[in-house]
Design a protein around this motif. Structure first.
Motif, mmCIF file in Angstrom:
data_model
loop_
_atom_site.group_PDB
_atom_site.id
_atom_site.type_symbol
_atom_site.label_atom_id
_atom_site.label_comp_id
_atom_site.label_asym_id
_atom_site.label_seq_id
_atom_site.Cartn_x
_atom_site.Cartn_y
_atom_site.Cartn_z
ATOM 1 N N ARG A 423 0.809 -1.209 0.000
ATOM 2 C CA ARG A 423 0.000 0.000 0.000
ATOM 3 C C ARG A 423 0.850 1.269 0.000
ATOM 4 O O ARG A 423 0.456 2.294 -0.544
ATOM 5 N N ALA A 424 2.021 1.213 0.618
ATOM 6 C CA ALA A 424 2.856 2.404 0.723
ATOM 7 C C ALA A 424 3.442 2.812 -0.611
ATOM 8 O O ALA A 424 3.585 4.006 -0.903
ATOM 9 N N THR A 425 3.811 1.836 -1.442
ATOM 10 C CA THR A 425 4.450 2.145 -2.714
ATOM 11 C C THR A 425 3.549 1.938 -3.912
ATOM 12 O O THR A 425 3.877 2.397 -5.013
ATOM 13 N N GLY A 426 2.438 1.229 -3.748
ATOM 14 C CA GLY A 426 1.554 0.945 -4.863
ATOM 15 C C GLY A 426 2.035 -0.173 -5.760
ATOM 16 O O GLY A 426 1.490 -0.387 -6.846
ATOM 17 N N VAL A 427 3.056 -0.910 -5.343
ATOM 18 C CA VAL A 427 3.637 -1.969 -6.156
ATOM 19 C C VAL A 427 2.915 -3.280 -5.883
ATOM 20 O O VAL A 427 2.602 -3.605 -4.732
ATOM 21 N N ALA A 428 2.667 -4.046 -6.940
ATOM 22 C CA ALA A 428 2.043 -5.361 -6.822
ATOM 23 C C ALA A 428 3.006 -6.413 -7.346
ATOM 24 O O ALA A 428 3.743 -6.173 -8.318
ATOM 25 N N LEU A 429 3.010 -7.554 -6.698
ATOM 26 C CA LEU A 429 3.785 -8.689 -7.196
ATOM 27 C C LEU A 429 2.980 -9.962 -7.011
ATOM 28 O O LEU A 429 2.079 -10.021 -6.175
#
Length: 830
Positions: A423-429
């Motif tokens: 949530r802090a960076t908006g990155v999904a993996l």
């Protein structure tokens, strides 16, 4: 007939009448109490009272289920919880009416859970959302154990995850069965409040800090529960008073006095309820702050270990070199100016810029999420359709901050189960890894953009970041030089970005370009900044700028992603290749979020031609003395990059570790399954050996008879404790008529009570007969009885002290005997 006898008959008649069905609560049966299972239905209570009990159970449990709402979102949890409540009340009502015992109620509950659990708790595993499949049963069985962990470790809202609905369905079902059964079966109906309270606490513990309607829920739960408990208590008193009056043990009270007494009790009960509600509102809603609410998920740490995945920045040069023209993925719906983010990196160790691996803050805090992702970021919403064509790995191309991510295609279920989000960076993996043919749709929010004038009055946000190590000294000195006399943070950061972009030169180090080594370790960054001409690409410049900004005490991170040279519009399908891969720097500002900076020089800003070397002026060769010995040169760290031709180290020999792990797992499973059976066999063999090798000869013979009795008990034929061997032999002879059990018993008595001790040959012959008797008894039983007898433990628990007391009495009698005639008489008597 005498008077005492007539009195006894009258008493017996009165007791029989009192125990009859429908007897009042004050009768003998009521005073004696009835067991929980099975009960005798109470037809004396009206149907509306039974219905009211069920309605109260449903209302209180529904109030409890609402506490799952903030964690689950949507209405799926409510459907599962309400379904469990209705089914549980039906089971409890049917069990009360049909007098089911505890085993039957439990069995029916399990069947109902497996049959109705698919549509209510695991609908994605069923056919048409109704018909359960083998996958449904597997999910329901495993969910009894593992769904609790998923509820605590997955990111809210949980509604989109498979099997997490098992928690509200299962807890509601069990609470409804117990509460209904207690309310209808137990004399003290207040015990029904226990499963209600248990569900209420469970829903809170597995929820979130933010309650659905905490004050309203508490008031409703306490109010309904206390009012119902007071009503049931009043009903029980009325039944007891009526029964006492009918029995003639008390005089009939004045109707007006009785009505006044009932009104007084009801008023008192209502006052207590109101007082309890007011106290609960004051203490729970006003005095206790919301932050004091503790839930289990606050104590659970995310299980993802990012050390298992290499930094994507390490492969930067391989994309721009080997896949410069290859399609990696397509995006439809990309707004103009938006960038596709692949990974956000915020930790540096002198070798690689990576994602923080501790999972505590920043780029390392990844947790599993469902397709519905909670998002409180404000901005412009957008919907993008992403299709993977050549990109591989765990990092998912996305942009902004996600509201949802839905996979399509054959691997949709597998990919959704391994989706993680930060949530802090908006990155999904996705730990399952993406590949060609995968596709997904993202709903995202793009934060607003800010210019330097708007940021001039804003400070850099104080965001904790992992400490960088191995940073070259030239970074801080050059950062101070570039920052100059800038007075605001945005001017300092902008000066660093412009300084690198203007003073540096661009090169990927490909064929026909200026020499530019890949990598971004400490040695590579130092050589970049110390060189007369800075030459590199996004990888080196982004890392250098992030380290320079951080050396000034401001947080900064490196972002690796894609953006096109020319945007084709939101309605077009944008194709991304390796040539459009970039890296940039982001710095956070108060109220504006992370601001993007591009320190990389333009691609057409190539290094200047090297100055021509001076012509050589040959001199006469003079023999020079050998140079003095030098200390070994300090080599820079071994930085392996994608474009460095290095030979992979081939492992030699066979790797036995997987074989050992599989073999150990199989062996452990066999020990768990068959270990207890082996222990039982060994214990029985040890008992037989102990009997056959007893110190006293008479005990060896007695042990042989005990072996027969124990084996018969394991086969299902138990003999009465305290009887003689011949009495037990008659019982065994009736069960096994073809086996000479009586003769073996007589021989045992003769050896134990006869003059002198039996010889070793007699003992050996006796044990031969014992083995023959045991085999014949086993042959006469069915194969199932023989199989069960082999692992039975009944002989260890049912034999009691029969054998030991018999041997002690027999030996005492033999030692106290005086003559052979007495012994003979004893033999005959026995």
């Amino acid at each position: 007939m005498t008077k005492p006898e007539s009195s006894r008959r009258a008493a017996r008649a009165a007791g029989t009448a009192a125990d009859a069905p429908g007897a009042p609560a004050g009768s003998a049966a009521a005073r004696a109490g009835t067991p929980l299972l099975p009960p005798r239905p109470n037809p004396g209570r009206p149907t509306w009272a039974i219905a009211l009990d069920c309605a109260v159970v449903a209302a209180v449990l529904l109030v409890s289920v609402l506490s799952f709402g903030p964690a689950y979102g949507g209405v799926g949890y409510l459907v599962a919880g309400l379904g469990g409540i209705v089914l549980g009340i039906v089971i409890g009502l049917a069990g009360w009416r049909m007098r089911w015992n505890l085993v039957i109620v439990a069995a029916v509950t399990i069947v109902v859970y497996l049959v109705f659990g698919g549509p209510l708790a695991a609908p994605t595993t069923t056919v048409l959302g109704i018909i359960p499949t083998l996958d449904t049963f597997r999910t329901l069985v495993l969910g009894v154990v593992f769904s609790w962990k998923d509820v605590l470790t997955l990111v809210t809202p949980l509604g989109g995850f498979e099997s997490v609905l098992i928690v509200p369905f299962l807890t509601s079902l069990l609470a409804a069965v117990l509460a209904t059964s207690f309310a209808l079966r137990l004399k003290r109906s207040a015990w029904a409040l226990l499963p209600m309270v248990a569900l209420f606490i469970t829903a809170i513990a597995f929820g979130t800090r933010e309650g659905a309607f905490p004050v309203a829920q508490g008031l409703a739960f306490v109010g309904i529960a206390l009012a119902w408990a007071a009503w049931r208590r009043q009903e029980a008193r009325a039944e007891a008073s009526s029964a006492t009056t009918l029995a003639g043990s008390a005089s009939v009270a004045d109707p007006q006095t009785a009505a006044k007494l009932r009104r007084t009790r009801l008023a008192t009960a209502a006052g207590l309820v109101v007082a309890a509600l007011g106290l609960g509102f004051a203490t729970g809603g006003l005095l206790v702050p919301a932050a004091a609410r503790e839930v289990l998920r606050d104590q659970i740490e995310p299980p993802l270990d990012l050390h298992d995945y290499a930094s994507p920045l390490v492969g930067f040069r391989s994309y721009v070199r080997d896949k410069v023209d290859d399609s990696l993925f397509t995006v439809k719906g990309l707004p103009d100016g938006a960038r596709i983010r692949l990974a956000t990196l915020d930790t540096y160790d002198g070798t690689v810029y990576n994602v923080a691996g501790d999972g505590s803050t920043g780029s390392g805090s990844f947790v599993r999420v469902s397709p519905d992702i909670a998002n409180d970021v404000e901005g412009d919403p957008a919907t993008l359709e992403v299709g993977i064509t050549g990109l591989t790995g765990v990092w998912l191309p996305d942009t902004g901050y996600l509201d949802g991510l839905t996979f399509d295609g054959e691997r949709a279920t597998q990919l959704e189960g391994a989706l993680h989000y930060n949530r802090a960076t908006g990155v999904a993996l996705d730990t399952a890894g993406i590949g060609e043919g995968d596709s997904y749709t993202i709903d995202t929010v793009l934060p607003p953009s800010f210019n330097d004038e708007q940021l001039s009055s804003r400070k850099v946000s104080d965001i904790g970041m992992p400490k960088a190590s191995g940073v070259p000294d030239v970074v801080s000195s050059l950062a101070s030089e570039y920052a100059g006399d800038a007075e605001t943070p945005i001017q300092q950061v902008r000066n660093i970005a412009n300084g690198l972009s203007q003073d540096g030169f661009f090169s990927h180090g490909l064929e026909g370009e200026a020499v530019s080594r890949a990598g971004h370790g400490a040695e590579r960054i130092a050589s970049l900044l110390d060189a007369e001409q800075m030459v590199g690409d996004d990888e080196q410049y982004a890392v250098a700028m992030a380290l320079m900004v951080r050396s000034l005490g401001m947080p900064a991170r490196v972002v690796m992603g894609f953006y096109p040279d020319q945007y084709e519009g939101a309605d077009a399908v944008q194709d991304f290749t390796g040539d459009e891969l970039h890296a940039w720097v982001e710095v956070p500002f108060d109220g504006a979020g992370w601001i993007t900076f591009d320190p990389t020089p333009p691609e057409d800003q190539i290094p200047l031609e090297e100055a021509p070397k001076p012509k050589s002026d040959p001199k006469a060769q003079v023999l020079q003395p050998p140079p003095p010995p030098q200390e070994p040169a300090e080599l820079p760290p071994d930085i392996r990059t994608e474009d460095t031709a290095q030979e992979e180290v081939q492992e030699e020999g066979f790797d036995f570790l997987p074989v050992l792990l599989v073999g150990g797992g199989v062996l452990g499973l066999l020990i768990i399954v068959f270990g207890p059976l082996l222990v039982i066999v060994l214990v029985k063999l040890a008992r037989r050996r102990r009997r056959r090798q007893a110190p006293r000869p008479a005990d060896r013979v007695s042990g042989g008879w005990d072996e027969i009795v124990d084996r018969a008990g394991d086969l299902g034929t138990r003999v009465p404790a305290g009887a003689t061997r011949r009495d037990n032999a008659l019982v065994l002879a009736g069960a096994y008529p073809s086996v000479p059990v009586v003769e073996v018993a007589r021989r045992a008595d003769g050896s134990v009570f006869g003059p002198g001790d039996p010889t070793p040959d007699e003992i050996e012959q006796y044990w031969t007969e014992v083995d023959l008797v045991v085999r014949n008894m086993a042959k006469s039983a069915s194969w199932w009885k023989r199989f069960a007898a082999r692992w039975s433990l009944g002989s260890f628990f049912h034999r009691g002290r029969r054998g030991s007391s018999e041997r002690r009495g027999a030996k005492t009698a033999r030692d106290a005997g005086t003559a052979g005639s007495s012994d003979s008489t004893t033999r005959g008597d026995r």
